[in-house]
Design a protein around this motif. Structure first.
Motif, PDB file in Angstrom:
ATOM      1  N   TRP A 100      53.255  52.591  24.844  1.00  0.00           N
ATOM      2  CA  TRP A 100      52.118  53.274  23.765  1.00  0.00           C
ATOM      3  C   TRP A 100      53.177  54.111  22.827  1.00  0.00           C
ATOM      4  O   TRP A 100      53.965  54.802  23.299  1.00  0.00           O
ATOM      5  N   VAL A 101      52.817  54.374  21.436  1.00  0.00           N
ATOM      6  CA  VAL A 101      53.656  55.002  20.496  1.00  0.00           C
ATOM      7  C   VAL A 101      52.731  56.014  19.646  1.00  0.00           C
ATOM      8  O   VAL A 101      51.478  55.658  19.716  1.00  0.00           O
ATOM      9  N   GLU A 102      53.300  57.012  19.300  1.00  0.00           N
ATOM     10  CA  GLU A 102      52.435  57.965  18.573  1.00  0.00           C
ATOM     11  C   GLU A 102      51.883  57.536  17.153  1.00  0.00           C
ATOM     12  O   GLU A 102      50.990  58.242  16.775  1.00  0.00           O
ATOM     13  N   ALA A 103      52.598  56.695  16.604  1.00  0.00           N
ATOM     14  CA  ALA A 103      52.301  56.341  15.178  1.00  0.00           C
ATOM     15  C   ALA A 103      52.307  54.749  15.184  1.00  0.00           C
ATOM     16  O   ALA A 103      53.013  54.276  15.696  1.00  0.00           O
ATOM     17  N   ALA A 104      51.405  54.334  14.121  1.00  0.00           N
ATOM     18  CA  ALA A 104      51.403  52.750  14.107  1.00  0.00           C
ATOM     19  C   ALA A 104      52.660  52.341  13.766  1.00  0.00           C
ATOM     20  O   ALA A 104      53.587  53.060  12.879  1.00  0.00           O
ATOM     21  N   PRO A 105      53.265  51.372  14.511  1.00  0.00           N
ATOM     22  CA  PRO A 105      54.782  50.737  14.128  1.00  0.00           C
ATOM     23  C   PRO A 105      54.691  50.165  12.819  1.00  0.00           C
ATOM     24  O   PRO A 105      53.846  49.464  12.687  1.00  0.00           O
ATOM     25  N   SER A 106      55.998  50.134  12.437  1.00  0.00           N
ATOM     26  CA  SER A 106      56.383  49.254  11.390  1.00  0.00           C
ATOM     27  C   SER A 106      56.989  47.899  11.681  1.00  0.00           C
ATOM     28  O   SER A 106      57.401  47.919  12.875  1.00  0.00           O
ATOM     29  N   SER A 107      57.091  46.969  10.892  1.00  0.00           N
ATOM     30  CA  SER A 107      57.596  45.984  11.193  1.00  0.00           C
ATOM     31  C   SER A 107      59.333  45.955  11.488  1.00  0.00           C
ATOM     32  O   SER A 107      59.944  45.518  12.270  1.00  0.00           O
ATOM     33  N   LEU A 154      56.498  45.451  23.131  1.00  0.00           N
ATOM     34  CA  LEU A 154      55.521  45.167  22.496  1.00  0.00           C
ATOM     35  C   LEU A 154      55.154  46.949  21.986  1.00  0.00           C
ATOM     36  O   LEU A 154      55.241  47.726  23.011  1.00  0.00           O
ATOM     37  N   LEU A 155      55.154  47.361  20.860  1.00  0.00           N
ATOM     38  CA  LEU A 155      54.686  48.572  20.438  1.00  0.00           C
ATOM     39  C   LEU A 155      53.314  48.810  20.160  1.00  0.00           C
ATOM     40  O   LEU A 155      52.691  47.847  19.352  1.00  0.00           O
ATOM     41  N   ALA A 156      52.558  49.457  20.961  1.00  0.00           N
ATOM     42  CA  ALA A 156      50.987  49.649  20.772  1.00  0.00           C
ATOM     43  C   ALA A 156      50.703  51.165  20.507  1.00  0.00           C
ATOM     44  O   ALA A 156      51.227  52.094  20.769  1.00  0.00           O
ATOM     45  N   HIS A 157      49.632  51.271  19.556  1.00  0.00           N
ATOM     46  CA  HIS A 157      49.149  52.424  18.955  1.00  0.00           C
ATOM     47  C   HIS A 157      47.699  52.137  18.813  1.00  0.00           C
ATOM     48  O   HIS A 157      47.088  51.245  18.285  1.00  0.00           O
ATOM     49  N   LEU A 158      46.901  53.217  19.177  1.00  0.00           N
ATOM     50  CA  LEU A 158      45.493  53.137  19.192  1.00  0.00           C
ATOM     51  C   LEU A 158      44.833  54.398  18.425  1.00  0.00           C
ATOM     52  O   LEU A 158      45.256  55.614  18.852  1.00  0.00           O
ATOM     53  N   ALA A 175      37.636  51.644  17.399  1.00  0.00           N
ATOM     54  CA  ALA A 175      39.035  51.875  17.238  1.00  0.00           C
ATOM     55  C   ALA A 175      39.772  51.052  16.316  1.00  0.00           C
ATOM     56  O   ALA A 175      39.637  49.553  16.295  1.00  0.00           O
ATOM     57  N   VAL A 176      41.184  51.373  15.823  1.00  0.00           N
ATOM     58  CA  VAL A 176      42.177  50.520  15.143  1.00  0.00           C
ATOM     59  C   VAL A 176      43.349  50.300  16.339  1.00  0.00           C
ATOM     60  O   VAL A 176      43.850  51.503  16.545  1.00  0.00           O
ATOM     61  N   LEU A 177      43.458  49.250  16.783  1.00  0.00           N
ATOM     62  CA  LEU A 177      44.605  49.128  17.561  1.00  0.00           C
ATOM     63  C   LEU A 177      45.614  48.149  16.698  1.00  0.00           C
ATOM     64  O   LEU A 177      45.521  47.109  16.469  1.00  0.00           O
ATOM     65  N   THR A 178      47.011  48.780  16.657  1.00  0.00           N
ATOM     66  CA  THR A 178      47.785  48.182  16.056  1.00  0.00           C
ATOM     67  C   THR A 178      49.046  47.837  17.101  1.00  0.00           C
ATOM     68  O   THR A 178      49.438  48.629  17.819  1.00  0.00           O
ATOM     69  N   LEU A 179      49.330  46.505  17.012  1.00  0.00           N
ATOM     70  CA  LEU A 179      50.411  45.996  18.073  1.00  0.00           C
ATOM     71  C   LEU A 179      51.570  45.482  17.392  1.00  0.00           C
ATOM     72  O   LEU A 179      51.343  44.612  16.490  1.00  0.00           O
TER      73      LEU A 179
END
Length: 276
Positions: free
Chosen positions: A222-229, A238-242, A251-255
């Motif tokens: 889990w990361v604090e901000a949506a990951p970039s490419s 796998l970096l996940a942000h909710l 919610a928006v879930l960015t993986l």
């Protein structure tokens, strides 16, 4: 110590495999798929021309490229097919656990399929899911990377790019792909980046429930901000942000994941019993 060969060690995937495997408790024989070019003979990675004699006594062979079919005739060990177009008749790598007993051959499982299978272990109360998959050219291996470089240079020089390697125009372009049957509400968009895929999901909770983050399994952070490419291109996780709504009903879930580092290398190490 596990003894294995990587066939196609001169490719993008092959080089990553050799590097990752040599850092583990494994003896790795890097093989080409045929006679070596001058560039391969003098390259940083020492690669050997394949022969059946070199395969004697090995526990497993990993296919990063396609050798002469006769090379593997009668090979008694395990075969892991990680090519972009693997042998369709063999079973895919299991989503969890080691190599299944009694199974001689396994093939790669698409990274996106692995990500979607993880969703119930990431979010509690998960209901409807839809979203967009931003796909880099890394899924095509060397062909994808070389194709994007060539197209980019052609466009910068004011020329029409050659589409042969990618099969479509990608340089400086964002290309939506009509969802295939069975993919439901997931839209694929091919983007002009070399590595690092992003899956941006709009999720809703089940009726009468709220969305809650779970303790993630190994290989997910889990990361604090949506990951970039860029973030995921250099990560084996796998970096996940909710991003939850106030009532936790949506919610928006960015993986973010790299299709080679996370989608291929990690399951390879797992099934071969080389994970920490």
């Amino acid at each position: 110590m596990l003894k294995l060969a990587v066939i196609g060690a001169q490719t993008l995937l092959g080089r990553e495999l050799v590097s990752a495997l040599e850092a583990r408790d494994a003896s790795v024989l890097p093989l080409s798929i045929g006679a070596l070019t001058v560039e391969e003979e003098v390259g940083d990675l020492v690669v050997f021309a394949p022969s059946r004699l070199l395969l004697e006594g090995l526990d497993a062979v990993i296919l990063a490229d396609t050798p002469d079919p006769a090379l593997l005739e009668g090979f008694p060990g395990r075969i892991l097919d990680l090519r972009s177009e693997p042998e369709p008749r063999i079973d895919p790598i299991p989503l969890a656990g080691p190599w299944p007993k009694g199974t001689k051959s396994l093939k790669a499982r698409p990274a996106l399929e692995q990500v979607l299978a993880l969703l119930p272990s990431l979010i509690e109360g998960l209901g409807e899911v839809g979203g967009t998959h931003l796909r880099s050219v890394a899924w095509l291996g060397d062909r994808g990377l070389d194709g994007l470089v060539e197209q980019t240079l052609a466009v910068l020089n004011g020329e029409d790019p050659d589409l042969a390697k990618l099969g479509y125009r990608q340089a400086f372009e964002v290309v939506p792909v009509t969802p295939a049957a069975g993919k439901g509400r997931l839209m694929e968009v091919r983007v002009p980046s070399f590595h690092g895929d992003l899956l941006i999901l709009q999720i809703r909770a089940q009726e009468g429930r709220s969305l809650v983050k779970k303790e993630v399994p190994a290989g997910v952070v889990w990361v604090e901000a949506a990951p970039s490419s860029r973030d995921v291109a250099v990560s084996a996780d796998l970096l996940a942000h909710l991003d939850l709504t106030g009532d936790a009903k949506a919610a928006v879930l960015t993986l973010g994941f790299d299709p080679v580092l996370w989608g291929t290398l990690r399951p390879t190490m797992r099934v071969l019993g080389l994970m920490d």
